[in-house]
Design a protein around this motif. Structure first.
Motif, PDB file in Angstrom:
ATOM      1  N   THR A   1       0.840  -1.201   0.000  1.00  0.00           N
ATOM      2  CA  THR A   1       0.000   0.000   0.000  1.00  0.00           C
ATOM      3  C   THR A   1       0.872   1.247   0.000  1.00  0.00           C
ATOM      4  O   THR A   1       0.679   2.167  -0.813  1.00  0.00           O
ATOM      5  N   ALA A   2       1.849   1.264   0.893  1.00  0.00           N
ATOM      6  CA  ALA A   2       2.748   2.425   0.984  1.00  0.00           C
ATOM      7  C   ALA A   2       3.587   2.583  -0.279  1.00  0.00           C
ATOM      8  O   ALA A   2       3.796   3.705  -0.750  1.00  0.00           O
ATOM      9  N   ILE A   3       4.056   1.480  -0.830  1.00  0.00           N
ATOM     10  CA  ILE A   3       4.868   1.539  -2.050  1.00  0.00           C
ATOM     11  C   ILE A   3       4.079   2.148  -3.194  1.00  0.00           C
ATOM     12  O   ILE A   3       4.572   3.020  -3.919  1.00  0.00           O
TER      13      ILE A   3
ATOM     14  N   ALA B   1      -4.646  -6.798   2.901  1.00  0.00           N
ATOM     15  CA  ALA B   1      -4.125  -6.916   4.266  1.00  0.00           C
ATOM     16  C   ALA B   1      -5.251  -7.193   5.256  1.00  0.00           C
ATOM     17  O   ALA B   1      -5.112  -8.041   6.153  1.00  0.00           O
ATOM     18  N   VAL B   2      -6.376  -6.513   5.088  1.00  0.00           N
ATOM     19  CA  VAL B   2      -7.524  -6.737   5.975  1.00  0.00           C
ATOM     20  C   VAL B   2      -8.035  -8.172   5.844  1.00  0.00           C
ATOM     21  O   VAL B   2      -8.298  -8.843   6.851  1.00  0.00           O
ATOM     22  N   ILE B   3      -8.147  -8.661   4.623  1.00  0.00           N
ATOM     23  CA  ILE B   3      -8.631 -10.036   4.403  1.00  0.00           C
ATOM     24  C   ILE B   3      -7.656 -11.050   4.989  1.00  0.00           C
ATOM     25  O   ILE B   3      -8.066 -12.053   5.583  1.00  0.00           O
TER      26      ILE B   3
ATOM     27  N   GLY C   1      -7.790  -0.142  -2.403  1.00  0.00           N
ATOM     28  CA  GLY C   1      -8.765  -1.103  -2.907  1.00  0.00           C
ATOM     29  C   GLY C   1      -8.187  -2.480  -3.161  1.00  0.00           C
ATOM     30  O   GLY C   1      -8.905  -3.477  -3.110  1.00  0.00           O
ATOM     31  N   ILE C   2      -6.897  -2.543  -3.433  1.00  0.00           N
ATOM     32  CA  ILE C   2      -6.258  -3.842  -3.668  1.00  0.00           C
ATOM     33  C   ILE C   2      -5.383  -4.225  -2.473  1.00  0.00           C
ATOM     34  O   ILE C   2      -5.626  -5.218  -1.792  1.00  0.00           O
TER      35      ILE C   2
END
Length: 122
Positions: free
Chosen positions: A88-90, A109-111, A103-104
């Motif tokens: 996400t950060a990248i 990470a949540v899943i 969204g991806i």
């Protein structure tokens, strides 16, 4: 709940394996899907490392689930959730869209964390 925990873990592990293989076989398309398109020249090592990393994590997850059980897989998923958080950060730091980052990668990470919780409860 045990079946749900195992099915979700298997789906996630196979999906990561698929992503890794895609980076090895179709690296430019895979990088674009990741959210940070690769340069036509000079990114071969990055793409190969990403492919090997993801393939290895997918295989490791499947092996843990098959040979060590739900508890070991839960710990693996808990630690592995750091990877899509980093992704996400990248994406955000390298000009990718917020939609792709959150969204991806963040959603993944949540899943993965949900999978870890289900496996710990199993």
């Amino acid at each position: 709940m045990l079946i749900t925990a195992y099915v979700l873990a298997i789906v996630l592990d196979v999906f990561v394996l698929f992503i890794g293989v895609r980076f090895l076989l179709a690296p430019q398309a895979a990088a674009a899907g990741y959210g940070v398109p690769a340069k036509k020249e000079g990114d071969a090592a990055y793409l190969t490392v990403k492919g090997l990393r993801d393939s290895g994590y997918g295989i490791l997850g499947l092996a843990l689930l098959a040979f060590a059980g739900a508890h070991a897989e839960a710990w693996f998923m808990l630690v592995a959730a750091l990877l899509p958080l980093g992704d996400t950060a990248i994406v955000l730091r390298n000009g990718g869209t917020k939609a792709t980052a959150f969204g991806i990668h963040f959603a993944t990470a949540v899943i993965v964390l949900i999978s870890a919780a289900l496996l710990f409860a199993a």
